[in-house]
Design an enzyme around this catalytic site. Sequence first.
Site, PDB file in Angstrom:
ATOM      1  N   ILE A   1      62.321 -48.586  41.266  1.00  0.00           N
ATOM      2  CA  ILE A   1      64.264 -48.246  40.243  1.00  0.00           C
ATOM      3  C   ILE A   1      64.881 -49.584  40.710  1.00  0.00           C
ATOM      4  O   ILE A   1      65.673 -50.139  40.153  1.00  0.00           O
ATOM      5  CB  ILE A   1      65.198 -47.182  41.316  1.00  0.00           C
TER       6      ILE A   1
ATOM      7  N   CYS B   1      53.373 -64.514  48.093  1.00  0.00           N
ATOM      8  CA  CYS B   1      52.127 -63.582  48.843  1.00  0.00           C
ATOM      9  C   CYS B   1      51.515 -63.147  47.610  1.00  0.00           C
ATOM     10  O   CYS B   1      50.030 -62.624  48.864  1.00  0.00           O
ATOM     11  CB  CYS B   1      53.015 -62.342  48.164  1.00  0.00           C
TER      12      CYS B   1
ATOM     13  N   GLY C   1      66.993 -42.543  42.520  1.00  0.00           N
ATOM     14  CA  GLY C   1      66.512 -42.587  43.502  1.00  0.00           C
ATOM     15  C   GLY C   1      66.490 -44.674  44.038  1.00  0.00           C
ATOM     16  O   GLY C   1      67.653 -44.755  43.106  1.00  0.00           O
TER      17      GLY C   1
ATOM     18  N   ARG D   1      49.132 -66.055  46.457  1.00  0.00           N
ATOM     19  CA  ARG D   1      48.103 -67.172  46.438  1.00  0.00           C
ATOM     20  C   ARG D   1      48.581 -68.228  48.327  1.00  0.00           C
ATOM     21  O   ARG D   1      50.070 -68.663  48.174  1.00  0.00           O
ATOM     22  CB  ARG D   1      48.285 -67.450  45.615  1.00  0.00           C
TER      23      ARG D   1
ATOM     24  N   GLU E   1      51.972 -63.124  34.073  1.00  0.00           N
ATOM     25  CA  GLU E   1      53.982 -62.795  34.994  1.00  0.00           C
ATOM     26  C   GLU E   1      54.884 -64.105  34.840  1.00  0.00           C
ATOM     27  O   GLU E   1      53.958 -65.175  34.847  1.00  0.00           O
ATOM     28  CB  GLU E   1      53.622 -62.169  35.998  1.00  0.00           C
TER      29      GLU E   1
ATOM     30  N   GLY F   1      64.268 -46.645  45.197  1.00  0.00           N
ATOM     31  CA  GLY F   1      63.163 -47.790  45.764  1.00  0.00           C
ATOM     32  C   GLY F   1      62.975 -49.025  45.479  1.00  0.00           C
ATOM     33  O   GLY F   1      63.417 -48.999  44.400  1.00  0.00           O
TER      34      GLY F   1
END
Length: 419
Positions: free
Chosen positions: A192, A50, A187, A52, A112, A189
């Site tokens: 979470i 998403c 939640g 590169r 990451e 989303g």
Amino acid sequence: MHLVTYGINHNTAPVHIRELFAFDASMLPAALSTLHEDDSILEVVILSTCNRTEIYCCVDAESDNQILAWLHQYHQQEDGTITPYLYHYQQADAIRHLMRVACGLDSMVLGEPQILGQLKDAYSQSLNANTLGKSLGRLFQHAFAVAKQVRTDTAIGNSPVSVAFAAVSLAKQIFSDLADSTALLIGAGETIELVARHLYDNGIKRIIIANRTIERAHNLATQVDGYAISLSELPAHLAEADIVVSSTASQLPILGKGAVERALKIRKRKPIFMVDIAVPRDIEAEVGLLDDIYLYCVDDLKEIIEENLQSRRDAALQAEEIIDTQVDHFQAWLRTQDAVPVIRAIRDNAEEISKHSLERAIKQLEQGMPAEQAMTELARTLTNRLLHEPSRQLRQSGFDEEGHLLSAARRLFNIKDPK
């Protein structure tokens, strides 16, 4: 052979451009094969995420301009669409770029680890499509090893730099063993969901998901062996929670001081760790004043994340030094590959000379020549024929004033200066 990389990423291209030139996993086998059909494209790996799209190739030295034309044609885009957003690396710069990508130094989140897995997937796709050869294969394996070395020798991945990961890391500091803890997540989303996955991966005992829409809570709960409840059931389950993480879009607080006091009483003052990631806040600020409550808001986490980012930046400087060394090592290996066809040609020539000389010696023996004389003649012939052309070139170099050839011959045959 020439190494090249063409690419766009989150730093150079907005998302609508990245979308135009992205490759879905199902597209990659056909894409790899069609690009590899060009005789000048010797080896290909395509990395598409998403953030590169990058094409790594080994090409004929003068033939890498076909790659851009193919990329536009494959995605049915007008020529030049990608040009303002493009980066293009060759040789050492291409090697260094791949190693930096593998180590997470070129990622949106510094250090990451997910990109390494994505690179390995791209490598496997190329291997399966038969577009991976000796050079790119060796380069990617080398990059994987460098990424492992950087992870081992630096602190590039030790400090959490996402809100979700920071929240879970704080929880681990307070509860040494999450296997004995229960988490209540409010939640359902994206944040979470990430918290839930981090907690699950760290072996937490139990996860309760509370959400306004029970179905959404249930979908997330099933992924982490959890239990779904509605927001109205919160008071009944709050006392079970050692860890509470909340992130909703509510405009009013969901947890008040009174509800938390009642839960603490039921828990007999056993502490609760709370993280309120929501803006506006889901947990009343007064809750943080209660004894046995450890309440952190999103600003507290941002401070932790910034400290950890600086730690990663320091580690990144160490990683760059490791990469510089490894780029030199890989280039040295590439140079040895240039010698392979020369060595093979020298051997083939020597074997041809040896074959003809041996055939001549056998004929001499069959014609009655004494064995000792035939062996002497064979040795003399082999020596003369093997050294004839090198000797001629060295003598010629004296006329042409090419002293470097004489120096190379001394080094090649390990000839010492006379004492």
